[in-house]
Scaffold this motif. Structure first.
Motif, PDB file in Angstrom:
ATOM      1  N   ALA A  12     -28.065 -35.889  -8.221  1.00  0.00           N
ATOM      2  CA  ALA A  12     -27.711 -36.520  -6.954  1.00  0.00           C
ATOM      3  C   ALA A  12     -26.416 -35.897  -6.447  1.00  0.00           C
ATOM      4  O   ALA A  12     -25.583 -35.459  -7.236  1.00  0.00           O
ATOM      5  CB  ALA A  12     -27.527 -38.015  -7.151  1.00  0.00           C
ATOM      6  N   PRO A  13     -26.242 -35.848  -5.143  1.00  0.00           N
ATOM      7  CA  PRO A  13     -24.998 -35.267  -4.616  1.00  0.00           C
ATOM      8  C   PRO A  13     -23.791 -36.131  -4.972  1.00  0.00           C
ATOM      9  O   PRO A  13     -23.898 -37.327  -5.195  1.00  0.00           O
ATOM     10  CB  PRO A  13     -25.224 -35.231  -3.107  1.00  0.00           C
ATOM     11  N   CYS A  14     -22.643 -35.494  -5.027  1.00  0.00           N
ATOM     12  CA  CYS A  14     -21.382 -36.179  -5.288  1.00  0.00           C
ATOM     13  C   CYS A  14     -20.928 -36.822  -3.980  1.00  0.00           C
ATOM     14  O   CYS A  14     -20.722 -36.138  -2.986  1.00  0.00           O
ATOM     15  CB  CYS A  14     -20.363 -35.164  -5.794  1.00  0.00           C
ATOM     16  N   ARG A  15     -20.784 -38.135  -3.963  1.00  0.00           N
ATOM     17  CA  ARG A  15     -20.361 -38.865  -2.770  1.00  0.00           C
ATOM     18  C   ARG A  15     -18.999 -39.502  -3.041  1.00  0.00           C
ATOM     19  O   ARG A  15     -18.848 -40.259  -3.978  1.00  0.00           O
ATOM     20  CB  ARG A  15     -21.365 -39.940  -2.405  1.00  0.00           C
ATOM     21  N   LEU A  16     -18.028 -39.167  -2.194  1.00  0.00           N
ATOM     22  CA  LEU A  16     -16.670 -39.668  -2.354  1.00  0.00           C
ATOM     23  C   LEU A  16     -16.185 -40.314  -1.070  1.00  0.00           C
ATOM     24  O   LEU A  16     -16.607 -39.935   0.020  1.00  0.00           O
ATOM     25  CB  LEU A  16     -15.709 -38.522  -2.682  1.00  0.00           C
ATOM     26  N   GLU A  17     -15.274 -41.238  -1.217  1.00  0.00           N
ATOM     27  CA  GLU A  17     -14.591 -41.827  -0.069  1.00  0.00           C
ATOM     28  C   GLU A  17     -13.098 -41.641  -0.280  1.00  0.00           C
ATOM     29  O   GLU A  17     -12.553 -42.088  -1.283  1.00  0.00           O
ATOM     30  CB  GLU A  17     -14.930 -43.307   0.072  1.00  0.00           C
ATOM     31  N   LEU A  18     -12.471 -40.952   0.643  1.00  0.00           N
ATOM     32  CA  LEU A  18     -11.035 -40.687   0.543  1.00  0.00           C
ATOM     33  C   LEU A  18     -10.315 -41.418   1.666  1.00  0.00           C
ATOM     34  O   LEU A  18     -10.583 -41.189   2.838  1.00  0.00           O
ATOM     35  CB  LEU A  18     -10.755 -39.188   0.652  1.00  0.00           C
ATOM     36  N   PRO A  71      -7.994 -42.734   8.679  1.00  0.00           N
ATOM     37  CA  PRO A  71      -9.303 -43.348   8.463  1.00  0.00           C
ATOM     38  C   PRO A  71      -9.921 -42.926   7.132  1.00  0.00           C
ATOM     39  O   PRO A  71      -9.565 -41.895   6.552  1.00  0.00           O
ATOM     40  CB  PRO A  71     -10.137 -42.819   9.631  1.00  0.00           C
ATOM     41  N   LEU A  72     -10.851 -43.733   6.668  1.00  0.00           N
ATOM     42  CA  LEU A  72     -11.598 -43.446   5.449  1.00  0.00           C
ATOM     43  C   LEU A  72     -12.545 -42.287   5.718  1.00  0.00           C
ATOM     44  O   LEU A  72     -13.290 -42.305   6.700  1.00  0.00           O
ATOM     45  CB  LEU A  72     -12.378 -44.693   5.022  1.00  0.00           C
ATOM     46  N   ARG A  73     -12.510 -41.257   4.889  1.00  0.00           N
ATOM     47  CA  ARG A  73     -13.357 -40.080   5.060  1.00  0.00           C
ATOM     48  C   ARG A  73     -14.428 -40.093   3.985  1.00  0.00           C
ATOM     49  O   ARG A  73     -14.138 -40.324   2.811  1.00  0.00           O
ATOM     50  CB  ARG A  73     -12.538 -38.794   4.944  1.00  0.00           C
ATOM     51  N   SER A  80     -26.542 -28.324  -4.806  1.00  0.00           N
ATOM     52  CA  SER A  80     -27.265 -27.114  -4.422  1.00  0.00           C
ATOM     53  C   SER A  80     -26.375 -26.256  -3.522  1.00  0.00           C
ATOM     54  O   SER A  80     -25.199 -26.525  -3.343  1.00  0.00           O
ATOM     55  CB  SER A  80     -28.549 -27.494  -3.684  1.00  0.00           C
ATOM     56  N   ALA A  81     -26.980 -25.232  -2.936  1.00  0.00           N
ATOM     57  CA  ALA A  81     -26.226 -24.338  -2.057  1.00  0.00           C
ATOM     58  C   ALA A  81     -26.045 -24.912  -0.652  1.00  0.00           C
ATOM     59  O   ALA A  81     -25.426 -24.275   0.197  1.00  0.00           O
ATOM     60  CB  ALA A  81     -26.928 -22.989  -1.969  1.00  0.00           C
ATOM     61  N   ALA A  82     -26.575 -26.090  -0.396  1.00  0.00           N
ATOM     62  CA  ALA A  82     -26.430 -26.724   0.923  1.00  0.00           C
ATOM     63  C   ALA A  82     -24.943 -26.984   1.187  1.00  0.00           C
ATOM     64  O   ALA A  82     -24.172 -27.237   0.261  1.00  0.00           O
ATOM     65  CB  ALA A  82     -27.211 -28.037   0.965  1.00  0.00           C
ATOM     66  N   PRO A  83     -24.524 -26.918   2.441  1.00  0.00           N
ATOM     67  CA  PRO A  83     -23.097 -27.122   2.729  1.00  0.00           C
ATOM     68  C   PRO A  83     -22.658 -28.561   2.469  1.00  0.00           C
ATOM     69  O   PRO A  83     -23.419 -29.508   2.670  1.00  0.00           O
ATOM     70  CB  PRO A  83     -22.977 -26.766   4.207  1.00  0.00           C
ATOM     71  N   ALA A  84     -21.435 -28.694   2.033  1.00  0.00           N
ATOM     72  CA  ALA A  84     -20.851 -30.020   1.860  1.00  0.00           C
ATOM     73  C   ALA A  84     -20.572 -30.596   3.240  1.00  0.00           C
ATOM     74  O   ALA A  84     -20.401 -29.862   4.215  1.00  0.00           O
ATOM     75  CB  ALA A  84     -19.572 -29.913   1.045  1.00  0.00           C
ATOM     76  N   THR A  85     -20.523 -31.910   3.321  1.00  0.00           N
ATOM     77  CA  THR A  85     -20.260 -32.556   4.603  1.00  0.00           C
ATOM     78  C   THR A  85     -19.138 -33.582   4.450  1.00  0.00           C
ATOM     79  O   THR A  85     -18.952 -34.157   3.384  1.00  0.00           O
ATOM     80  CB  THR A  85     -21.510 -33.273   5.148  1.00  0.00           C
ATOM     81  N   ILE A  86     -18.411 -33.775   5.547  1.00  0.00           N
ATOM     82  CA  ILE A  86     -17.407 -34.826   5.606  1.00  0.00           C
ATOM     83  C   ILE A  86     -17.664 -35.618   6.881  1.00  0.00           C
ATOM     84  O   ILE A  86     -17.697 -35.060   7.972  1.00  0.00           O
ATOM     85  CB  ILE A  86     -15.977 -34.258   5.545  1.00  0.00           C
ATOM     86  N   ASP A  87     -17.945 -36.876   6.725  1.00  0.00           N
ATOM     87  CA  ASP A  87     -18.320 -37.757   7.826  1.00  0.00           C
ATOM     88  C   ASP A  87     -19.510 -37.190   8.600  1.00  0.00           C
ATOM     89  O   ASP A  87     -19.584 -37.292   9.822  1.00  0.00           O
ATOM     90  CB  ASP A  87     -17.144 -37.997   8.763  1.00  0.00           C
ATOM     91  N   GLY A  88     -20.437 -36.540   7.899  1.00  0.00           N
ATOM     92  CA  GLY A  88     -21.650 -35.998   8.511  1.00  0.00           C
ATOM     93  C   GLY A  88     -21.492 -34.630   9.155  1.00  0.00           C
ATOM     94  O   GLY A  88     -22.444 -34.082   9.685  1.00  0.00           O
ATOM     95  N   VAL A  89     -20.307 -34.030   9.100  1.00  0.00           N
ATOM     96  CA  VAL A  89     -20.046 -32.728   9.701  1.00  0.00           C
ATOM     97  C   VAL A  89     -19.959 -31.690   8.582  1.00  0.00           C
ATOM     98  O   VAL A  89     -19.290 -31.919   7.565  1.00  0.00           O
ATOM     99  CB  VAL A  89     -18.731 -32.749  10.515  1.00  0.00           C
ATOM    100  N   ASP A  90     -20.620 -30.544   8.770  1.00  0.00           N
ATOM    101  CA  ASP A  90     -20.623 -29.495   7.751  1.00  0.00           C
ATOM    102  C   ASP A  90     -19.225 -28.954   7.497  1.00  0.00           C
ATOM    103  O   ASP A  90     -18.424 -28.798   8.420  1.00  0.00           O
ATOM    104  CB  ASP A  90     -21.531 -28.328   8.165  1.00  0.00           C
ATOM    105  N   MET A  91     -18.972 -28.647   6.229  1.00  0.00           N
ATOM    106  CA  MET A  91     -17.699 -28.058   5.798  1.00  0.00           C
ATOM    107  C   MET A  91     -17.997 -26.620   5.366  1.00  0.00           C
ATOM    108  O   MET A  91     -18.542 -26.397   4.304  1.00  0.00           O
ATOM    109  CB  MET A  91     -17.110 -28.843   4.628  1.00  0.00           C
ATOM    110  N   ASP A  92     -17.649 -25.656   6.187  1.00  0.00           N
ATOM    111  CA  ASP A  92     -17.905 -24.260   5.863  1.00  0.00           C
ATOM    112  C   ASP A  92     -16.830 -23.732   4.919  1.00  0.00           C
ATOM    113  O   ASP A  92     -15.641 -23.893   5.170  1.00  0.00           O
ATOM    114  CB  ASP A  92     -17.918 -23.403   7.131  1.00  0.00           C
TER     115      ASP A  92
END
Length: 150
Positions: A12-18, A71-73, A80-92
């Protein structure tokens, strides 16, 4: 075992709240108070030292309040090789630099600007830091190794 089940090898993907860090907010306030004390104890004339000390306190309080209202992020790092996201926006080009228990996340947003996010020990507990390290390790090396000679 012919009738054994096929288990999924994906995680499962790693899900964090910062969110806002109490440590950072208190540290900013303490540094502002120390700056004010240092200015008052210097040999600067009193008519300059008092306003400068007050300015240091006001600036420290402003920085601390700004950090507290951050705000909480929500960060999602897939294995996988899929891009990570923060608040639903891709992190390149997500890179994480570890400074002891402090994690510094650096990435480029869709607009091409460089962004930074700090994970302090009170916002990233030890098990969460471990989960993030494992998720990043599963993604593979971040950089292509350079050739030695052409």
């Amino acid at each position: 075992m012919r009738n054994s089940r096929h288990w999924s090898t994906t995680s499962a993907p790693c899900r964090l709240e910062l969110g806002a860090s109490r440590i950072l907010c208190v540290t900013l306030l303490v540094l502002g108070m120390l700056a004010a004390v240092c200015v008052l104890m210097s040999e600067m004339p009193t008519y300059l030292a008092v306003p400068l000390a007050a300015l240091a306190l006001i600036h420290a309080a402003h920085l601390s309040a700004t950090q507290w209202k951050r705000p909480l992020r929500r960060l999602v790092v897939p294995h996988s090789a899929a891009p990570a996201t923060i608040d639903g926006v891709d992190m390149d080009g997500l890179q994480v630099y570890w400074r002891g228990p402090l994690a510094v996340l650096v990435w480029r947003g869709p607009d091409g600007r460089r962004h930074r996010l700090h994970g302090w020990p009170d916002t990233l507990r030890r098990p969460v830091r471990r989960e993030l390290r494992l998720a990043l390790a599963a993604r593979g090396p971040a950089r292509v190794p350079r050739s030695v000679a052409p």
